[in-house]
Scaffold this motif. Structure first.
Motif, short mmCIF file in Angstrom:
data_model
loop_
_atom_site.label_atom_id
_atom_site.label_comp_id
_atom_site.label_asym_id
_atom_site.label_seq_id
_atom_site.Cartn_x
_atom_site.Cartn_y
_atom_site.Cartn_z
N THR A 131 0.83 -1.21 0.00
CA THR A 131 0.00 0.00 0.00
C THR A 131 0.87 1.26 0.00
O THR A 131 0.51 2.26 -0.64
CB THR A 131 -0.94 0.00 1.21
OG1 THR A 131 -0.15 -0.15 2.41
CG2 THR A 131 -1.92 -1.15 1.12
N HIS A 132 1.99 1.20 0.70
CA HIS A 132 2.87 2.38 0.75
C HIS A 132 3.44 2.69 -0.64
O HIS A 132 3.54 3.84 -1.05
CB HIS A 132 3.99 2.16 1.76
CG HIS A 132 4.93 3.34 1.87
ND1 HIS A 132 4.52 4.55 2.39
CD2 HIS A 132 6.23 3.48 1.50
CE1 HIS A 132 5.55 5.39 2.35
NE2 HIS A 132 6.60 4.76 1.81
N ALA A 133 3.81 1.63 -1.36
CA ALA A 133 4.33 1.82 -2.71
C ALA A 133 3.27 2.42 -3.62
O ALA A 133 3.56 3.28 -4.46
CB ALA A 133 4.82 0.50 -3.28
N LEU A 134 2.00 2.02 -3.43
CA LEU A 134 0.92 2.58 -4.23
C LEU A 134 0.70 4.05 -3.89
O LEU A 134 0.46 4.89 -4.77
CB LEU A 134 -0.37 1.79 -4.02
CG LEU A 134 -1.56 2.18 -4.88
CD1 LEU A 134 -1.24 2.07 -6.35
CD2 LEU A 134 -2.77 1.32 -4.53
N VAL A 135 0.79 4.40 -2.59
CA VAL A 135 0.66 5.80 -2.18
C VAL A 135 1.78 6.62 -2.83
O VAL A 135 1.55 7.72 -3.35
CB VAL A 135 0.69 5.91 -0.63
CG1 VAL A 135 0.86 7.35 -0.20
CG2 VAL A 135 -0.57 5.35 -0.03
N CYS A 136 2.99 6.10 -2.79
CA CYS A 136 4.13 6.82 -3.40
C CYS A 136 3.92 6.99 -4.91
O CYS A 136 4.21 8.05 -5.47
CB CYS A 136 5.43 6.07 -3.13
SG CYS A 136 5.91 6.09 -1.39
N GLU A 183 3.63 10.48 -6.93
CA GLU A 183 4.50 10.81 -8.06
C GLU A 183 3.69 11.26 -9.27
O GLU A 183 4.17 12.02 -10.11
CB GLU A 183 5.35 9.59 -8.44
CG GLU A 183 6.44 9.27 -7.45
CD GLU A 183 7.13 7.95 -7.79
OE1 GLU A 183 6.80 7.35 -8.83
OE2 GLU A 183 7.99 7.54 -6.99
N ASN A 184 2.45 10.78 -9.38
CA ASN A 184 1.61 11.13 -10.53
C ASN A 184 0.74 12.34 -10.27
O ASN A 184 -0.23 12.59 -10.99
CB ASN A 184 0.73 9.95 -10.92
CG ASN A 184 1.55 8.86 -11.58
OD1 ASN A 184 2.41 9.16 -12.39
ND2 ASN A 184 1.29 7.62 -11.23
N GLY A 185 0.97 13.07 -9.21
CA GLY A 185 0.32 14.36 -9.03
C GLY A 185 -0.71 14.41 -7.91
O GLY A 185 -1.29 15.46 -7.66
N PHE A 186 -0.97 13.34 -7.23
CA PHE A 186 -1.91 13.37 -6.12
C PHE A 186 -1.21 13.87 -4.85
O PHE A 186 0.00 13.68 -4.68
CB PHE A 186 -2.49 11.97 -5.85
CG PHE A 186 -3.48 11.53 -6.88
CD1 PHE A 186 -4.81 11.89 -6.79
CD2 PHE A 186 -3.07 10.73 -7.95
CE1 PHE A 186 -5.72 11.47 -7.74
CE2 PHE A 186 -3.98 10.31 -8.89
CZ PHE A 186 -5.31 10.69 -8.78
N THR A 187 -2.01 14.44 -3.95
CA THR A 187 -1.44 14.81 -2.66
C THR A 187 -1.37 13.56 -1.79
O THR A 187 -1.95 12.51 -2.11
CB THR A 187 -2.32 15.87 -1.97
OG1 THR A 187 -3.59 15.30 -1.70
CG2 THR A 187 -2.47 17.11 -2.83
N THR A 188 -0.66 13.70 -0.66
CA THR A 188 -0.52 12.55 0.25
C THR A 188 -1.88 12.12 0.79
O THR A 188 -2.19 10.91 0.85
CB THR A 188 0.41 12.92 1.42
OG1 THR A 188 1.65 13.37 0.88
CG2 THR A 188 0.65 11.72 2.30
N GLN A 189 -2.71 13.09 1.15
CA GLN A 189 -4.03 12.75 1.70
C GLN A 189 -4.90 12.07 0.65
O GLN A 189 -5.56 11.07 0.92
CB GLN A 189 -4.70 14.03 2.20
CG GLN A 189 -6.01 13.76 2.95
CD GLN A 189 -6.61 15.05 3.48
OE1 GLN A 189 -6.11 16.11 3.22
NE2 GLN A 189 -7.67 14.92 4.24
N GLN A 190 -4.88 12.59 -0.60
CA GLN A 190 -5.67 11.96 -1.66
C GLN A 190 -5.18 10.55 -1.94
O GLN A 190 -5.98 9.62 -2.12
CB GLN A 190 -5.56 12.80 -2.94
CG GLN A 190 -6.30 14.11 -2.89
CD GLN A 190 -6.03 14.94 -4.13
OE1 GLN A 190 -5.06 14.71 -4.85
NE2 GLN A 190 -6.89 15.93 -4.37
N SER A 191 -3.87 10.38 -1.95
CA SER A 191 -3.32 9.04 -2.21
C SER A 191 -3.72 8.06 -1.13
O SER A 191 -4.11 6.91 -1.41
CB SER A 191 -1.79 9.11 -2.29
OG SER A 191 -1.39 9.99 -3.29
N GLU A 192 -3.65 8.50 0.13
CA GLU A 192 -4.02 7.59 1.22
C GLU A 192 -5.51 7.26 1.19
O GLU A 192 -5.92 6.13 1.46
CB GLU A 192 -3.64 8.22 2.57
CG GLU A 192 -2.14 8.25 2.81
CD GLU A 192 -1.78 8.95 4.10
OE1 GLU A 192 -2.68 9.52 4.75
OE2 GLU A 192 -0.58 8.91 4.46
N VAL A 193 -6.37 8.23 0.81
CA VAL A 193 -7.81 7.96 0.70
C VAL A 193 -8.07 6.95 -0.41
O VAL A 193 -8.87 6.01 -0.24
CB VAL A 193 -8.58 9.28 0.46
CG1 VAL A 193 -10.01 9.00 0.05
CG2 VAL A 193 -8.56 10.14 1.71
#
Length: 198
Positions: free
Chosen positions: A7-12, A16-26
């Protein structure tokens, strides 16, 4: 519950593709919830190995009980036949002294009794074998139903994975469009500033 991807690799990757950290975690938490609900649905339709072994042990104990009953029936029938044969031998020795016609008559009766007993034993054996065959056919039907359920769950998993892949591809294309649009707007703004300076 185990997850089969990082999951952490997917968040990263999303960051990298333009999402914020909060959006990626959601997004990742939504994917994890979807996978957990899918796994729960699959587990509802599946049978555990312990349940399958318990059912198999019950069937085997039933077969063992039927075998014991067969052995008890055979022993009781054969002991009855032996006792009857002993009685008949004594009667034959007494009747031999009287008349030869009576001897032939008693022998014919004995043969008839033996044939009847043999037919009864054969009927019992055929009845027990038919019961065994019916339990085996029930087991085969049960295994076929389990195989059908497993193939259906495999198909569901494949369709869910394909849907997720297409959704990811569409998100990638949207991101590329937005990125290209923002690059072109930045270029036009830069050209506008360049013209103003000149």
């Amino acid at each position: 519950r185990r997850l089969y991807f990082d999951t952490h690799a997917l968040v990263c990757l999303l960051e990298e593709n333009g999402f914020t950290t909060q959006q990626s975690e959601v997004i990742v938490s939504a994917l994890v919830k979807i996978m957990n609900t899918n796994v729960d649905m699959i587990y509802k339709d599946m049978v555990t190995k312990v349940q399958q072994e318990i059912a198999l042990q019950q069937v085997m104990s039933h077969i063992g009980a039927v075998k014991k009953d067969m052995i008890i029936l055979e022993k009781s029938e054969f002991s009855a036949l032996r006792s009857e044969n002993e009685k008949i031998k004594l009667e034959l020795q007494q009747i031999k002294k009287q008349v030869t016609d009576e001897i032939t008559k008693v022998r014919a009766d004995n043969k008839l009794n033996l044939n009847l007993e043999k037919s009864r034993v054969k009927e019992l054996v055929s009845l027990v074998t038919s019961r065994n065959i019916s339990t085996l056919s029930d087991l085969q039907i049960w295994h076929a139903q389990q195989d059908r359920a497993l193939t259906q769950t495999d198909r569901k998993i494949d369709t869910e994975v394909a849907d997720l892949k297409t959704m990811l591809e569409s998100h990638k294309l949207d991101n590329i469009k937005y990125l290209a649009g923002s690059v072109f707007t930045c270029l036009t703004v830069a050209l506008g500033f360049y013209r103003l300076w000149i």
